[in-house]
Design an enzyme around this catalytic site. Structure first.
Site, PDB file in Angstrom:
ATOM      1  N   HIS A  95      -3.846  10.298   6.853  1.00  0.00           N
ATOM      2  CA  HIS A  95      -3.643  11.335   5.823  1.00  0.00           C
ATOM      3  C   HIS A  95      -4.590  11.173   4.630  1.00  0.00           C
ATOM      4  O   HIS A  95      -4.642  12.054   3.774  1.00  0.00           O
ATOM      5  CB  HIS A  95      -2.194  11.315   5.319  1.00  0.00           C
TER       6      HIS A  95
ATOM      7  N   ASP B 180      -0.793  10.859  16.330  1.00  0.00           N
ATOM      8  CA  ASP B 180       0.349  10.751  15.419  1.00  0.00           C
ATOM      9  C   ASP B 180       1.013  12.143  15.404  1.00  0.00           C
ATOM     10  O   ASP B 180       0.326  13.153  15.556  1.00  0.00           O
ATOM     11  CB  ASP B 180      -0.152  10.359  14.024  1.00  0.00           C
TER      12      ASP B 180
ATOM     13  N   HIS C 224       2.172  13.788  13.041  1.00  0.00           N
ATOM     14  CA  HIS C 224       1.796  14.550  11.840  1.00  0.00           C
ATOM     15  C   HIS C 224       0.298  14.849  11.864  1.00  0.00           C
ATOM     16  O   HIS C 224      -0.490  14.050  12.386  1.00  0.00           O
ATOM     17  CB  HIS C 224       2.137  13.741  10.581  1.00  0.00           C
TER      18      HIS C 224
ATOM     19  N   ASP D 147       5.460   8.274  16.050  1.00  0.00           N
ATOM     20  CA  ASP D 147       6.511   8.956  15.293  1.00  0.00           C
ATOM     21  C   ASP D 147       6.974  10.253  15.935  1.00  0.00           C
ATOM     22  O   ASP D 147       7.747  11.005  15.341  1.00  0.00           O
ATOM     23  CB  ASP D 147       6.104   9.163  13.821  1.00  0.00           C
TER      24      ASP D 147
HETATM   25  C1  SP5 Z   1       1.286   8.035   8.586  1.00  0.00           C
HETATM   26  C2  SP5 Z   1       2.509   8.895   8.643  1.00  0.00           C
HETATM   27  O1  SP5 Z   1       3.139   8.979   9.692  1.00  0.00           O
HETATM   28  N1  SP5 Z   1       2.901   9.497   7.516  1.00  0.00           N
HETATM   29  C3  SP5 Z   1       4.035  10.346   7.533  1.00  0.00           C
HETATM   30  C4  SP5 Z   1       4.525  10.679   6.176  1.00  0.00           C
HETATM   31  C5  SP5 Z   1       5.761  11.503   6.262  1.00  0.00           C
HETATM   32  N2  SP5 Z   1       6.421  11.504   5.007  1.00  0.00           N
HETATM   33  C6  SP5 Z   1       7.403  12.489   4.733  1.00  0.00           C
HETATM   34  C7  SP5 Z   1       8.420  12.593   5.769  1.00  0.00           C
HETATM   35  C8  SP5 Z   1       9.485  13.569   5.381  1.00  0.00           C
HETATM   36  C9  SP5 Z   1      10.588  13.459   6.382  1.00  0.00           C
HETATM   37  N3  SP5 Z   1      11.631  14.362   6.113  1.00  0.00           N
HETATM   38  C10 SP5 Z   1      12.793  13.941   6.805  1.00  0.00           C
HETATM   39  C11 SP5 Z   1      13.673  15.091   7.049  1.00  0.00           C
HETATM   40  C12 SP5 Z   1      14.857  14.614   7.844  1.00  0.00           C
HETATM   41  N4  SP5 Z   1      14.898  15.257   9.116  1.00  0.00           N
HETATM   42 ZN    ZN Z   2       2.833  10.224  11.290  1.00  0.00          ZN
END
Ligand code: SP5
Ligand code: ZN
Length: 345
Positions: free
Chosen positions: A163, A198, A200, A287
Site C-alpha cells: 500500500h 494480497d 487488498h 488475507d
Molecule cells: C497489507 C494489508 O493487508 N493491509 C490491509 C489494511 C486493512 N486495514 C483496514 C481494514 C478494515 C477492516 N474492516 C473490518 C470490517 C469488519 N468486517
Molecule cells: Zn491485505
C-alpha cells in the site's frame, strides 16, 4: 531447495492500538504474525537466512526522499512537538480544503497529513528500523535470484509494503518491499512482472510503476466498492503514458470462494504469460482466508495451494514477498501449502 529470508528487528514496530472506523482497537498487524508465518515455513522445511543491510539508495529508487526522511525522523520530530508515543495524523490536506497549493502550519504538520493516507498505520519509536529491515529482507531475497542460485525465494517481510506509494504510506505499510525488490531486479534483467495476490489492492505498487512499460503490475483483489483501500483498484486503471496497458486490476465480488478465485487468478496469469518477463515478483497476502477479519473473501488454504501450483507452472524465477494475512490460526497451513506447491511438491 528454495530459501526464506526473515529478520528480527520488525519486533520493534508493535503499535498497541490503531484506529478502525474512528474506534481504537488492538492491531491486527503484529509481530506474532511472523511467528505464524515461520510455523508455515517450518512445515515445508525451507532454510531461513537473515537479511543483509542495503544502502538506503535502493529504497530511494522507488520512494521520495521526503517520505523516507519522514519515516526515519518523523517520530522524533513528533515527540519534540509534544505528540503521543504513537503518531497518527488527525488532519489531512483534503482536496475540499486546500486552496492555493499545499502549505501547512510548519513542516512537520504538513508532512503528517500529506504523506500518510489512513489512520491504521502509526509511527512508533521502532517503525523506521522495522520498515528498513523489511526492505532489506526483500532485497536480500532478490539477490539470491540474481546470483542465480535459487529459482524461488521467499521474503518474510514485516511490516508489509504494497500500500506504500512513492510519496505516501498507509494500510500498515511504510516502504514498498515488493517495489524496491522489483526495481532492483529490473535494473539487472528487464522486464519484470509483479503479481499481487494480497486480497487488498496493491495501490502503492501500482503507483510506483504506473508509467513504466518495463514492469508489468497485476493485482487480484476485492472490488473497491467494498474492499480496502476503497479509492483505487478499479479495472479502468490501466497504466499511463508509456505504461498504458502495463497495469491490470482483476476484481473479486463479495464472499469470494476458491473456485471463483481460481478463475480470477487465471485471467491475471494469462496477462503475465503474454509478457515475457525475466522473473516474477509475487506479493503474497493470505488475507483472503475466510477467517481473516480484513476481507469478505471466503478462501481456504486450498486456494493458496492452487495459486502456488499455477505459479510453479509459469516456471519463471520467482520472488515471493509477504504482504498481509491476519487469521493467525489459519496462516501457517495456507503459507505452507502455497510454498510446497510453488516448489513443485
Ligand atoms: C497489507 C494489508 O493487508 N493491509 C490491509 C489494511 C486493512 N486495514 C483496514 C481494514 C478494515 C477492516 N474492516 C473490518 C470490517 C469488519 N468486517
Ligand atoms: Zn491485505
Amino acid at each position: 531447495m528454495p530459501i526464506t529470508v526473515a529478520g528480527n528487528a520488525h519486533r520493534q514496530h508493535a503499535p498497541s492500538e490503531v484506529y478502525v472506523g474512528g474506534e481504537l482497537v488492538p492491531p491486527l498487524e503484529t509481530p506474532e504474525r511472523v511467528d505464524a508465518l515461520l510455523r508455515g515455513v517450518r512445515l515445508v522445511g525451507w532454510p531461513i537466512h537473515g537479511p543483509r543491510e542495503f544502502p538506503v539508495a535502493a529504497v530511494e529508487a522507488v520512494h521520495d526522499r521526503e517520505l523516507i526522511e519522514h519515516l526515519r525522523s518523523g517520530w522524533n520530530d513528533a515527540q519534540d512537538a509534544g505528540w503521543p508515543p504513537q503518531v497518527t495524523p488527525d488532519v489531512f490536506p483534503h482536496q475540499g480544503i486546500v486552496c492555493d497549493g499545499l502549505r501547512g502550519s510548519g513542516e512537520f504538520r504538513r508532512k503528517m497529513g500529506e504523506l500518510c493516507f489512513d489512520c491504521s498505520s502509526p509511527l512508533t519509536a521502532g517503525t523506521w528500523i522495522a520498515a528498513k529491515e523489511a526492505a532489506d529482507v526483500s532485497l536480500t531475497a532478490a539477490e539470491c535470484l540474481l546470483i542465480g542460485r535459487e529459482r524461488v525465494a521467499y521474503a518474510l517481510c514485516r511490516p508489509p509494503g504494497h500500500h506504500a506509494g512513492p510519496r505516501v504510506y498507509g494500510g500498515y505499510c511504510y516502504l514498498n518491499n515488493a517495489a524496491v525488490a522489483a526495481h532492483r531486479l529490473a535494473s539487472e534483467q528487464r522486464p519484470v512482472a509483479i503479481l499481487d495476490i494480497d486480497i487488498h489492492h496493491g495501490n502503492g505498487t501500482q503507483a510506483v510503476f504506473y508509467d513504466d512499460p518495463d514492469v508489468l503490475t497485476v493485482s487480484v483483489h476485492e472490488h473497491p466498492e467494498f474492499g480496502y483501500p476503497y479509492y483505487t483498484g478499479y479495472p479502468s486503471e490501466r497504466g499511463n503514458g508509456p505504461g498504458i496497458d502495463h497495469n491490470l486490476n482483476v476484481t473479486l465480488g463479495r464472499g469470494c470462494v476458491d473456485d471463483v478465485y481460481g478463475a480470477a487468478l487465471e485471467a491475471a496469469l494469462a496477462r503475465i504469460e503474454s509478457f515475457a518477463s525475466s522473473c516474477l515478483v509475487v506479493s503474497l497476502g493470505l488475507d483472503g482466508l475466510a477467517e481473516d477479519p480484513t476481507s469478505e473473501a471466503r478462501l481456504t488454504p486450498r486456494a493458496y495451494a492452487a495459486a502456488g501450483a499455477a505459479l510453479r507452472d509459469l516456471n519463471r524465477p520467482t520472488l515471493v514477498i509477504q504482504e498481509g494475512g491476519y487469521a493467525q490460526a489459519r496462516v501457517p497451513e495456507a503459507l505452507a501449502r502455497f510454498l510446497a506447491a510453488i516448489e513443485g511438491l
